[in-house]
Design a protein around this motif. Structure first.
Motif, PDB file in Angstrom:
ATOM      1  N   SER A  21      14.217 -36.146  40.704  1.00  0.00           N
ATOM      2  CA  SER A  21      13.577 -34.859  40.937  1.00  0.00           C
ATOM      3  C   SER A  21      14.587 -33.877  41.530  1.00  0.00           C
ATOM      4  CB  SER A  21      12.433 -35.085  41.928  1.00  0.00           C
ATOM      5  OG  SER A  21      11.698 -33.917  42.059  1.00  0.00           O
ATOM      6  N   GLY A  22      14.637 -32.676  40.966  1.00  0.00           N
ATOM      7  CA  GLY A  22      15.565 -31.669  41.482  1.00  0.00           C
ATOM      8  C   GLY A  22      16.938 -31.720  40.849  1.00  0.00           C
ATOM      9  N   ALA A  23      17.135 -32.615  39.870  1.00  0.00           N
ATOM     10  CA  ALA A  23      18.451 -32.763  39.247  1.00  0.00           C
ATOM     11  C   ALA A  23      18.793 -31.590  38.334  1.00  0.00           C
ATOM     12  CB  ALA A  23      18.514 -34.064  38.456  1.00  0.00           C
ATOM     13  N   GLY A  24      17.779 -30.858  37.883  1.00  0.00           N
ATOM     14  CA  GLY A  24      18.032 -29.705  37.027  1.00  0.00           C
ATOM     15  C   GLY A  24      17.537 -29.864  35.602  1.00  0.00           C
ATOM     16  N   LYS A  25      16.674 -30.837  35.369  1.00  0.00           N
ATOM     17  CA  LYS A  25      16.192 -31.104  34.024  1.00  0.00           C
ATOM     18  C   LYS A  25      15.349 -29.953  33.488  1.00  0.00           C
ATOM     19  CE  LYS A  25      14.024 -34.882  35.424  1.00  0.00           C
ATOM     20  NZ  LYS A  25      14.277 -34.872  36.864  1.00  0.00           N
ATOM     21  N   SER A  26      14.369 -29.537  34.281  1.00  0.00           N
ATOM     22  CA  SER A  26      13.481 -28.464  33.814  1.00  0.00           C
ATOM     23  C   SER A  26      14.223 -27.145  33.697  1.00  0.00           C
ATOM     24  CB  SER A  26      12.296 -28.288  34.761  1.00  0.00           C
ATOM     25  OG  SER A  26      11.525 -29.458  34.807  1.00  0.00           O
ATOM     26  N   VAL A  27      15.108 -26.870  34.654  1.00  0.00           N
ATOM     27  CA  VAL A  27      15.867 -25.615  34.581  1.00  0.00           C
ATOM     28  C   VAL A  27      16.697 -25.584  33.300  1.00  0.00           C
ATOM     29  CG1 VAL A  27      17.661 -24.226  35.677  1.00  0.00           C
ATOM     30  CG2 VAL A  27      15.874 -25.242  37.087  1.00  0.00           C
TER      31      VAL A  27
END
Ligand SMILES: Nc1ncnc2c1ncn2[C@@H]1O[C@H](COP(=O)(O)OP(=O)(O)OP(=O)(O)O)[C@@H](O)[C@H]1O
Ligand SMILES: Nc1ncnc2c1ncn2[C@@H]1O[C@H](COP(=O)(O)OP(=O)(O)OP(=O)(O)O)[C@@H](O)[C@H]1O
Ligand SMILES: [Mg+2]
Ligand SMILES: [Mg+2]
Lengths: 323, 339
Positions: A42-48
């Motif tokens: 979570s927060g790794a940047g996948k959605s961004v």
């Protein structure tokens, strides 16, 4: 020329407390009909990353560097009108929560017709016909009667199928699915994944599947990109990454799965947590959590380096490969 | 259920219905010249028998909406059963008054699914953790209380120095560890853990599961562990109860259920676990959709989706067989030797 080519992409969020680089020099390609998995905590940047492809990054975020080439055109340089022709039309997106896509006050039929008429000049009757065809493609029983139902009258699994049907309406070249099954049960998850996989194969649609479940990506995708703190740390064919990961973070993710230990024994946890993007450590971002770290790891940031069909950003990947 | 001395919790013939038709006036309809009162109910739990042995980790699995959380809340006394009974250490607890329940409020604790919602955002971690201690151990003075809280914080890997922080200043995994610490501060014997790791990342899931296993070993805890993640059950559970639409379809030792699942539903469930490092998927497909617990199917609740259903399955509710008390299944087809 690849169908989609993301080149050296940077996304920065301007926050009160300073700038945050959420995406750091991300590059990858997707060929026609190819299936790519993006994994990471979570927060790794996948959605961004997914939002950046569709040029959906809005303030305080900004694409500060790089290109997103779709059939050779840079999406980041298109105006709103032009991007709308691509978004939801040639590239569709499925979100984790079906209710992000579905409008609760419209019937399934009306939403689908609206969607079709927004992009194509067709009659309502023709649109309905296509809608029914797509609902059948996602194996929704009695598709005709579903058109008159509202989203809340359907179960979670049904709703996600409808969302997939909507994503298929425009015969897209690429579907981006952001955690499409995280909210669902295993039996329904397995059905939805199989469905996505078969649809992609049958209609030659490219797929970008975002998830933190390695079991899921390993069943559906042909290649994997692993992200950590905004950057790509390993990338390559799914088979190779699952069977012989050459980055310690990927190894840690795989080893942490309950399937990887004997029942009853302690799980192999990766110690520590992913750093906040505002204080990414010097050197390799993963080094404070890494069991193989050496002095060089805290001083020098490893570059993403090619090893045969793979890329990895670790000073010791060659050693893992030789093992 | 096999009533042994070793049982900490015994659940007998438990039913829970929720009325969803709304107020009295909403229930009245005018049909064929007559006033009719219709109550619509959700039949969330339908005749569950289950015992939880001292020191075990009993896992409850099943699809969303099958009644897992409801069972947990019934056991904790947060809901009143419609029918049936719950015993704790030999004492019936489902019909106790609030005051009579107070001692059990300490012995029995619950960890909730959502680490974001279960902590009060306006209270510091110290406050959240020491308040229940002050309530249940009034004999402790302030420094003894602080010591107890610090000790538990250490044991879950949260530095006592962080006690003045608020929940939003922690990551999801840290928050879930604080919820676990809150359950542990009052020295419970029994914990209901409702999907304690579902909202977390794989790497953090491993941390929290390890923590729960350590706590069990050190404190001799008994768990009722609710989840829909079967790979976690296989790892963590001594026994597993498989639920479908408010009833148990299979119940037994985890090893047996996983190596030789009997019920067609369990078989489908196990085949659907996404496994890494196996290429082909042998996923068993079920027919149809999960029926709603509002209009419960007659007979076996699973018959509409079962490939082996015959007439008897549509008419008669199957009971858990008692031939092997370590692995029981409720299925007509198995009882008749058809599968
Ligand atoms: N609108 C925003 N403003 C500020 N920061 C943001 C914003 N959107 C995302 N970020 C930051 O960008 C980083 C990457 O977020 P992203 O949503 O891509 O993570 P993710 O990998 O999809 O995680 P998850 O698995 O939790 O969905 C996070 O640190 C997040 O805090
Ligand atoms: N307070 C309530 N009022 C009405 N119906 C309820 C209430 N609580 C639960 N239900 C219903 O009872 C059924 C069982 O719910 P429960 O929360 O126990 O399921 P669950 O197995 O925990 O599901 P999940 O995996 O989604 O958490 C569901 O159909 C739910 O909608
Ligand atoms: Mg995301
Ligand atoms: Mg629940």
């Amino acid at each position: 020329m690849a169908l989609l080519e993301v080149k050296n992409l940077d996304v920065i969020f301007k926050l009160r407390t300073g700038d945050v680089k959420a995406i750091d020099n991300v590059s990858f390609t997707l060929e026609k009909g190819e299936r790519l998995g993006i994994v990471g905590e979570s927060g790794a940047g996948k959605s961004v990353t997914a939002f950046a492809i569709l040029n959906l990054i809005s303030k305080p975020g900004k694409i500060t560097n790089g290109q997103v080439l779709f059939e050779g055109r840079d999406l980041a340089s298109l105006d709103d009108e032009q991007i709308r022709d691509i978004r939801g039309n040639q590239i569709s997106m499925i979100f984790q929560d079906p209710m992000m896509t579905l409008n609760p006050v419209l019937t399934i039929g009306n939403q689908m017709v609206e969607c079709l008429q927004a992009h194509r000049n067709i009659s309502k009757e023709k649109a309905k016909e296509i809608a029914i065809e797509k609902l059948k493609a996602v194996q929704i029983p009695s598709a005709e009667t579903r058109l008159d139902q509202y989203p809340h009258e359907l179960s979670g699994g049904m709703r996600q199928r409808v969302v997939i049907a909507i994503a298929l309406l425009s015969d897209p070249a690429i579907i981006i699915a952001d955690e499409p099954t995280t909210a669902l049960d295993v039996t329904i998850q397995a059905e939805i994944l199989e469905l996505l996989l078969n649809l992609c194969k049958e209609f030659h649609v490219g797929l970008i599947l975002i998830t933190h479940d390695l079991g899921v990506v390993s069943q559906v995708t042909e290649k994997i990109m692993v992200m950590y703190a905004g950057a790509v740390i390993e990338q390559g064919p799914t088979e190779q990454i699952i069977h012989q990961p050459i980055h310690p973070y990927t190894q840690g993710l795989i080893n942490a799965l309950p399937q990887q230990t004997i029942p009853g024994q302690r799980l192999n946890q990766i110690k520590g947590v992913m750093p906040s993007l505002q204080d990414i450590p010097q050197g390799c971002a993963f080094h404070p959590r890494c069991e193989y770290r050496q002095e060089v790891c805290s001083q020098q940031r490893p570059t993403l380096t090619q090893y045969a069909e793979r890329l990895s950003a670790c000073h010791f990947s060659q050693q893992f490969l030789d093992k | 259920m096999n009533q042994t001395d070793n049982n900490l919790v015994a659940i007998e013939n438990l039913f829970k219905e929720f009325v969803i038709s709304g107020s009295f006036l909403d229930e009245i309809t005018f049909e064929k010249g007559k006033l009719i009162r219709k109550r619509e109910t959700v039949k969330a739990v339908n005749g569950v028998n289950m015992n939880i042995a001292q020191g075990e980790a009993l896992c409850v699995v099943g699809e969303s909406g099958c009644g897992k959380t409801t069972i947990g809340r019934l056991v904790m006394g947060l809901l009143q059963p419609t029918r049936g009974s719950i015993h704790y250490a030999g004492q019936r607890i489902d019909d106790l008054s609030r005051d009579q329940l107070i001692p059990y409020r300490r012995k029995m604790q619950m960890i909730f699914q959502n680490p974001y919602a279960s902590l009060n955002p306006r209270k510091t971690v110290n406050y959240t953790l020491s308040e229940p201690v002050a309530y249940h151990f009034p004999e402790l003075n302030k420094s003894e209380r602080a010591e107890k809280v610090a000790e538990v914080m250490e044991s879950v890997g949260i530095s006592p120095k962080w006690g003045d922080r608020f929940p939003h200043e922690f990551s999801g995994g840290q928050r879930q560890r604080i919820s676990i610490a809150r359950a542990l501060t009052v020295d419970p014997e029994f914990i209901v853990a409702d999907e304690p790791i579902s909202a977390l990342d794989v790497s953090i899931q491993a941390q929290v599961l390890n923590l729960l296993m350590d706590a069990q070993e050190q404190r001799k805890l008994t768990y009722l562990f609710i989840t829909h993640d079967l790979s976690v059950v296989e790892h963590f559970g001594t026994r597993v109860a498989v639920m479908y639409l408010g009833t148990l379809c299979e119940f037994g030792e985890t090893k047996k259920v996983f190596s030789q699942p009997k019920h067609p539903y369990t078989k489908a469930l196990l085949s659907a676990i996404p496994k890494i490092r196996t290429t082909e998927s042998k996923h068993i497909k079920l027919n149809g959709e999960v029926p709603t617990p509002i209009n419960l199917p007659s007979g076996c609740v699973f018959h509409g989706r079962c490939p082996h259903a015959t007439d008897i399955c549509k008419q008669q509710i199957p009971e858990l067989d008692s031939s092997d008390s370590t692995h029981r299944v409720a299925c007509h087809a198995i009882a008749e030797g058809r599968i």
